[in-house]
Design an enzyme around this catalytic site. Structure first.
Site, PDB file in Angstrom:
ATOM      1  N   HIS A 101      -2.788  -6.259   5.454  1.00 25.98           N
ATOM      2  CA  HIS A 101      -4.133  -5.673   4.664  1.00 25.98           C
ATOM      3  C   HIS A 101      -4.265  -4.251   4.935  1.00 25.98           C
ATOM      4  O   HIS A 101      -4.102  -3.533   3.879  1.00 25.98           O
ATOM      5  CB  HIS A 101      -5.363  -6.701   5.099  1.00 25.98           C
ATOM      6  CG  HIS A 101      -6.477  -6.024   4.453  1.00 25.98           C
ATOM      7  ND1 HIS A 101      -7.012  -6.615   3.401  1.00 25.98           N
ATOM      8  CD2 HIS A 101      -7.453  -4.781   4.814  1.00 25.98           C
ATOM      9  CE1 HIS A 101      -8.119  -5.952   2.943  1.00 25.98           C
ATOM     10  NE2 HIS A 101      -8.559  -5.046   3.872  1.00 25.98           N
ATOM     11  N   GLU A 102      -4.183  -3.728   6.187  1.00 26.77           N
ATOM     12  CA  GLU A 102      -4.258  -2.468   6.492  1.00 26.77           C
ATOM     13  C   GLU A 102      -3.040  -1.705   6.051  1.00 26.77           C
ATOM     14  O   GLU A 102      -3.268  -0.372   5.592  1.00 26.77           O
ATOM     15  CB  GLU A 102      -4.657  -2.342   7.906  1.00 26.77           C
ATOM     16  CG  GLU A 102      -5.831  -3.065   8.421  1.00 26.77           C
ATOM     17  CD  GLU A 102      -7.101  -2.609   7.696  1.00 26.77           C
ATOM     18  OE1 GLU A 102      -7.128  -1.587   7.045  1.00 26.77           O
ATOM     19  OE2 GLU A 102      -8.005  -3.530   7.800  1.00 26.77           O
TER      20      GLU A 102
END
Length: 438
Positions: free
Chosen positions: A21-22
């Site tokens: 996600h990051e």
């Protein structure tokens, strides 16, 4: 041991999902020239870190999230006209602006996130949730296309010896019960039906429809038994049976009772087998999961009230309600350690893939909620800034100042407190009033 392995797989899967996600935020930010000073998985004290280029990559002690630090996330005080500080909330905003400005190196103001155009901001902020959606699609593709799903087959699992009335709970036949047509014709468990009334049989849904549409007339049935084809003659009876939908679920009337109809009946039940699904099934399943998760997010406040009532002893907890981290971990452990008949390694792997896919879809949908500090809040701020710029352009007005997203800090604090309270409530409920997963 199997229980612990299930929980460990879940934790690792969630951490990988958070890390990716990051990455979804970091990669486009770097491509657009924004300096990314930190990429961290987890919160709290740093367990390990290493600096590569201008970014510090690391892992922190509390595995409940992650972040990337984008330099210049908020406009500098000068960029928004040095607004006066009046009161606690405006002080919070001012502190956020000053802290963000201090991270900008001399001569690098052009690399600040707030300097990006609206489309670029949207790409950066949506990159994380979209990454979770892509993870879910990949997991579901492995599950549906690679492994397959348990589907009713044309091989018979059981053959009833008698015709019981619709809704009967009897487990044994009585002398007054008529003999079932399938048993009377000589059908046996393990037979694979290949033809019915002269038509080739491709699926259980097709065969079930043929049987239900047949009246009380003799029809030929060809089955494969012990490697040989055997031709039998069956005469279905017309019996009252529940009406089912396309998914095989009973159709209910307004009162919640099963709808019944007079249909052809043989008294046979299908076995199940793993069948690989087409790629189109992944698209439809993902779309439906996103829709259902969105509905769950909308009704989350009401669900949390129900959870609160359950832990105070007012009501029984809804088995289909929202789960916290402890409940999800328990589910993963139960899946991995299940000793139910017929549950093998493939079934456990499939269940874990489905669980991780569901969690990633939940991360995708929840992060789109337009409230800071969630990604959706930053998306909303970017859209508001873009709208102001377009209105100014159409009206031939000077370009407006950047949207002062730092003013949302009080809201972000409130949302953070609410999310923390929600997490604690669900964790407590999962311990004192766990959902039965059996």
């Amino acid at each position: 041991m199997a229980y612990a392995i299930g929980v460990l797989v879940l934790v690792v899967g969630i951490l990988v999902s958070i890390a990716l996600h990051e990455v979804g935020h970091m990669v486009p930010a770097k491509r657009f020239g924004v300096r990314v000073s930190q990429y961290m998985v987890g919160f709290g004290p740093t367990l390990w870190s290493r600096t590569r280029g201008e970014t510090e990559y690391g892992v922190k002690a509390i595995p409940l999230g992650g972040y990337v630090r984008l330099i210049g996330m908020y406009p500098t005080p000068d960029a928004v006209g040095n607004p006066p500080v009046r009161g606690f909330f405006s002080r919070m905003a001012a502190d956020a602006r000053e802290a963000s400005a201090e991270e900008i190196r001399p001569g690098e103001d052009h690399r600040a996130f707030y300097r990006l155009s609206t489309p670029k901001k949207l790409v950066v902020m949506l990159g994380g949730p979209v990454m979770n959606l892509l993870i879910a699609v990949v997991l579901l593709a492995v599950l549906f296309v690679g492994i397959g799903t348990q589907t009713a087959s044309t091989t018979l699992a059981s053959v009833s010896q008698c015709v019981l009335p619709a809704g009967s709970t009897a487990t044994e036949c009585s002398a007054s019960d008529p003999e079932a047509p399938g048993a009377a014709a000589g059908l046996r468990p393990g037979d694979t039906v290949v033809e019915y009334d002269g038509a080739p049989v491709e699926s259980w849904a097709q065969l079930s429809g043929m049987i239900r549409g047949t009246g009380e007339e003799a029809v030929p049935v060809v089955v494969e038994r012990d490697g040989e084809r055997v031709t039998l003659s069956v005469t279905p009876v017309v019996a009252e049976r529940p009406v089912t939908d396309d998914d095989g679920q009973p159709v209910l009337d307004d009162a919640g009772d099963p709808v019944t109809a007079e249909v052809g009946f043989l008294g046979v039940s299908p076995g199940t087998e793993l069948q690989r699904q087409p790629a189109s099934e992944v698209v439809s399943v993902t779309a439906d999961a996103v829709w259902q998760t969105g509905r769950a997010v909308v009704t989350l406040p009401a669900n949390l009230v129900d959870v609160a009532r359950s832990v105070t002893g007012g009501e029984e907890r809804d088995a289909s309600g929202v789960l916290g981290p402890v409940g999800v971990a328990r589910l993963a452990g139960d899946v991995a350690s299940s000793d139910a008949p017929g549950v093998g390694v493939v079934d456990r792997v499939s269940a874990m893939l489905g669980l991780l896919a569901s969690l990633n879809i939940a991360l995708f949908v929840f992060n789109l909620v337009p409230l800071v500090p969630l990604d959706g809040g930053h998306v909303a701020a970017a859209l508001w800034e873009g709208l102001k710029r377009q209105v100014a352009r159409l009206r031939n007005l000077p370009r407006p100042r950047p949207a002062d997203a730092a003013r949302l800090q009080p809201l972000a604090l409130g949302v953070f407190v609410l999310l923390g309270g929600m997490g604690l409530l669900l964790a407590y409920a999962d311990i004192v009033s766990p959902v039965s997963l059996g």
